[in-house]
Design an enzyme around this catalytic site. Sequence first.
Site, PDB file in Angstrom:
ATOM      1  N   ASN A   9      28.670  75.545 146.170  1.00 22.57           N
ATOM      2  CA  ASN A   9      29.448  74.717 145.251  1.00 22.57           C
ATOM      3  C   ASN A   9      29.232  75.285 143.848  1.00 22.57           C
ATOM      4  O   ASN A   9      28.171  75.099 143.261  1.00 22.57           O
ATOM      5  CB  ASN A   9      28.956  73.264 145.344  1.00 22.57           C
ATOM      6  N   LYS A  11      30.610  74.444 141.165  1.00 19.30           N
ATOM      7  CA  LYS A  11      30.812  73.445 140.105  1.00 19.30           C
ATOM      8  C   LYS A  11      31.724  74.049 139.020  1.00 19.30           C
ATOM      9  O   LYS A  11      32.626  74.805 139.349  1.00 19.30           O
ATOM     10  CB  LYS A  11      29.459  72.975 139.573  1.00 19.30           C
ATOM     11  N   HIS A  94      30.927  63.959 145.578  1.00 19.14           N
ATOM     12  CA  HIS A  94      29.717  64.564 144.999  1.00 19.14           C
ATOM     13  C   HIS A  94      29.130  63.597 143.961  1.00 19.14           C
ATOM     14  O   HIS A  94      29.879  62.923 143.249  1.00 19.14           O
ATOM     15  CB  HIS A  94      30.071  65.913 144.356  1.00 19.14           C
ATOM     16  N   GLU A  96      27.970  64.087 141.127  1.00 17.29           N
ATOM     17  CA  GLU A  96      28.443  64.311 139.754  1.00 17.29           C
ATOM     18  C   GLU A  96      29.809  63.659 139.542  1.00 17.29           C
ATOM     19  O   GLU A  96      30.102  63.156 138.455  1.00 17.29           O
ATOM     20  CB  GLU A  96      28.482  65.827 139.461  1.00 17.29           C
ATOM     21  N   GLU A 166      22.540  64.863 149.774  1.00 21.26           N
ATOM     22  CA  GLU A 166      22.109  65.434 148.499  1.00 21.26           C
ATOM     23  C   GLU A 166      21.363  64.363 147.695  1.00 21.26           C
ATOM     24  O   GLU A 166      21.994  63.601 146.945  1.00 21.26           O
ATOM     25  CB  GLU A 166      23.319  65.909 147.689  1.00 21.26           C
ATOM     26  N   GLY A 172      19.831  70.164 140.853  1.00 23.81           N
ATOM     27  CA  GLY A 172      19.694  70.873 139.584  1.00 23.81           C
ATOM     28  C   GLY A 172      18.360  70.659 138.896  1.00 23.81           C
ATOM     29  O   GLY A 172      18.208  70.974 137.714  1.00 23.81           O
ATOM     30  N   SER A 212      18.678  71.760 144.867  1.00 22.51           N
ATOM     31  CA  SER A 212      17.711  72.812 144.534  1.00 22.51           C
ATOM     32  C   SER A 212      17.355  73.704 145.727  1.00 22.51           C
ATOM     33  O   SER A 212      16.194  74.079 145.897  1.00 22.51           O
ATOM     34  CB  SER A 212      16.451  72.201 143.901  1.00 22.51           C
TER      35      SER A 212
HETATM   36  P1  13P Z   1      21.704  72.586 142.932  1.00 21.11           P
HETATM   37  O1  13P Z   1      21.588  73.522 144.127  1.00 21.11           O
HETATM   38  O2  13P Z   1      21.990  73.312 141.648  1.00 21.11           O
HETATM   39  O3  13P Z   1      20.535  71.674 142.854  1.00 21.11           O
HETATM   40  O4  13P Z   1      22.997  71.687 143.190  1.00 21.11           O
HETATM   41  C1  13P Z   1      23.156  71.075 144.423  1.00 21.11           C
HETATM   42  C2  13P Z   1      24.507  70.515 144.515  1.00 21.11           C
HETATM   43  O5  13P Z   1      24.854  69.595 143.780  1.00 21.11           O
HETATM   44  C3  13P Z   1      25.434  71.113 145.482  1.00 21.11           C
HETATM   45  O6  13P Z   1      26.582  70.348 145.622  1.00 21.11           O
END
Ligand code: 13P
Length: 263
Positions: A9, A11, A94, A96, A166, A172, A212
Amino acid sequence: MRTPLIAGNWKMNKTISDAREMVSSLLPMIDSNEAEVVLAPPFTALGAVNDIIRGTKVKLGAQNVFWEESGAYTGEISPRMLVDIGCSYVIIGHSERREYFGETNTSVNKKIVASLKNGLSPILCVGEKIEEREKGKTFDVLEDELGEGLKGLTPEQISKLVIAYEPIWAIGTGKTAKPEEANESHLFIRGWLKDSSGTESSKNIRIIYGGSVTPDNIDGLMAQKDIDGALVGGASLQVEGFARIINYKSPYPSLSPQGRGLR
Ligand code: 13P
């Protein structure tokens, strides 16, 4: 037997030319292992990435979708448009999007229904916040997100989904869930799917972990019985590191801290 799935992903990262460069370098580095690979670039790079991955085992995914077919919805993209540009997967719900863009379990449900109707496989994201985990509410949160997100779906529709667990506190932050800790949530999710859609389909649904994930921790995560893959954010932006994640279990190349997805 579930085919492992490793999804990147990206983003809101990478221009079209960055995306072309990354994918052209990545493809020759992918082993012929069993994992299915999905790349989810931003909307603007979907077409360019699709041109490069055509004919390979890498599939295209989008990071969001709207539920209507067409019409006066400025700024939105329909499931049919995603299919048109080459997507077979779409990430839905997601954290976010839930946090910054008002996504709710109800909108998630509508997006899943519309995506399935158009032949897209949704990757439904679920997971708890740190305070919910600390209060022992992890499974309650998962139950709500699954119950409302998958409301009204038939067992056959549910069998076409991928669920991404997740934990929000792991996204992150560099704080990956311990493999056993993640597996516990995956087991809970599989149990929930079994109760709501029957044993056969629950056995085949892939439940992948996100938060992560790096080349350093992927092997431990993939060794867990109920972890069927990974949804990778930051570490999917670095070509060597992401190649090692896709080729998990392969000999370990020496990678720079950046290549290992360490920030
Ligand atoms: P990270 O791998 O940067 O922690 O992000 C995970 C994520 O949100 C994947 O959708």
